[in-house]
Design an enzyme around this catalytic site. Structure first.
Site, PDB file in Angstrom:
ATOM      1  N   SER A 159     -16.111   8.117 -51.915  1.00  0.00           N
ATOM      2  CA  SER A 159     -15.270   7.367 -51.474  1.00  0.00           C
ATOM      3  C   SER A 159     -15.068   6.477 -50.096  1.00  0.00           C
ATOM      4  CB  SER A 159     -13.537   7.736 -51.833  1.00  0.00           C
ATOM      5  OG  SER A 159     -13.267   8.647 -50.903  1.00  0.00           O
ATOM      6  N   LYS A 197      -9.847  10.287 -45.823  1.00  0.00           N
ATOM      7  CA  LYS A 197      -9.378   8.792 -45.850  1.00  0.00           C
ATOM      8  C   LYS A 197      -9.049   8.246 -44.714  1.00  0.00           C
ATOM      9  CE  LYS A 197      -9.918   8.604 -50.507  1.00  0.00           C
ATOM     10  NZ  LYS A 197     -10.546   9.848 -50.798  1.00  0.00           N
TER      11      LYS A 197
END
Length: 238
Positions: A159, A197
């Site tokens: 990701s 993230k």
């Protein structure tokens, strides 16, 4: 051949163990050698380990064993060297404070790699369980780290590939509980799942943004997300 500071530290540890049988703490060692921070002690301990005077105990993650002394520190008994009994001192894996000035230690010690604990895996994709316990350590050049406490995590998932972070990489994290919008962080969601993230703040919400268009941005109220650290470096094997 030991440097002056390495010799002073080993002598201090040895004398303290002879006097009380209790190993000195890192703070006591720092004060005894008149250093500004414990990072200087950590580098000296690493140097002594590499020279065979100290070793890490495999079953005690935060302990070291003094295994020998230089000849000049061994008292003579009837012309023979006294037997040296190993002692245990507490370690401080992964703790790095502000850099020590060159006046406080020699350049050789300052450049030595620093031992950082690897705390399991971090999801860069579907979140996984919260950060695990210390599994092993890696050696990191000191120029990759700044002030503060650091740890490492093994990346699983894709990701964050557009940020240059790939599956199998090892990320270096500065431990902190605050971060600015736009920084890549280790986020703990609902005290159950950990993920790597980019942090975004909008109004009264916290967004965890992937660096891969295949993944959606996840938005939470602030009380559901805890910052566990900020990305400061990356290691990759080819």
């Amino acid at each position: 051949m030991l440097t002056r500071k390495q010799h002073e530290l080993l002598m201090f540890i040895h004398e303290r163990m002879k006097e009380s049988g209790i190993p000195p703490s890192f703070d006591e060692m720092k004060d005894a050698l008149d250093l500004a921070s414990k990072s200087g002690i950590h580098r000296l301990i690493t140097a002594l380990e590499e020279r065979g005077f100290i070793r890490r105990l495999p079953n005690r993650a935060r302990a070291l064993e003094v295994v020998k002394l230089p000849d000049s520190m061994n008292p003579s008994l009837g012309g023979r060297k006294a037997r040296f009994e190993p002692s245990v001192i507490e370690g401080s894996l992964g703790k790095v404070a502000a850099p020590v000035s060159r006046a406080m230690t020699v350049q050789e010690d300052y450049a030595r790699p620093i031992s950082i604990p690897v705390m399991g895996r971090i999801a860069a994709g579907t979140p996984i369980e919260a950060i695990q316990t210390h599994s092993h350590t890696i050696m990191v050049p000191p120029e990759m780290l700044g002030a503060g406490e650091h740890y490492a995590l093994e990346v699983r998932g894709d990701s964050m590939i557009d940020a240059g972070i790939f599956d199998g990489d090892t990320v270096l994290i500065k431990k902190q509980d605050q971060a600015s919008t736009g920084e890549i962080i280790v986020a703990l969601v609902d005290d159950e799942e950990a993920t790597l993230k980019r942090l975004r703040r909008k109004g009264n919400t916290v967004a965890l943004e992937a660096a891969n268009p295949a993944y959606e941005t996840r938005i939470f109220p602030p009380d559901r997300v805890k910052v566990q650290g900020r990305l400061v470096g990356l290691l990759r094997k080819y």
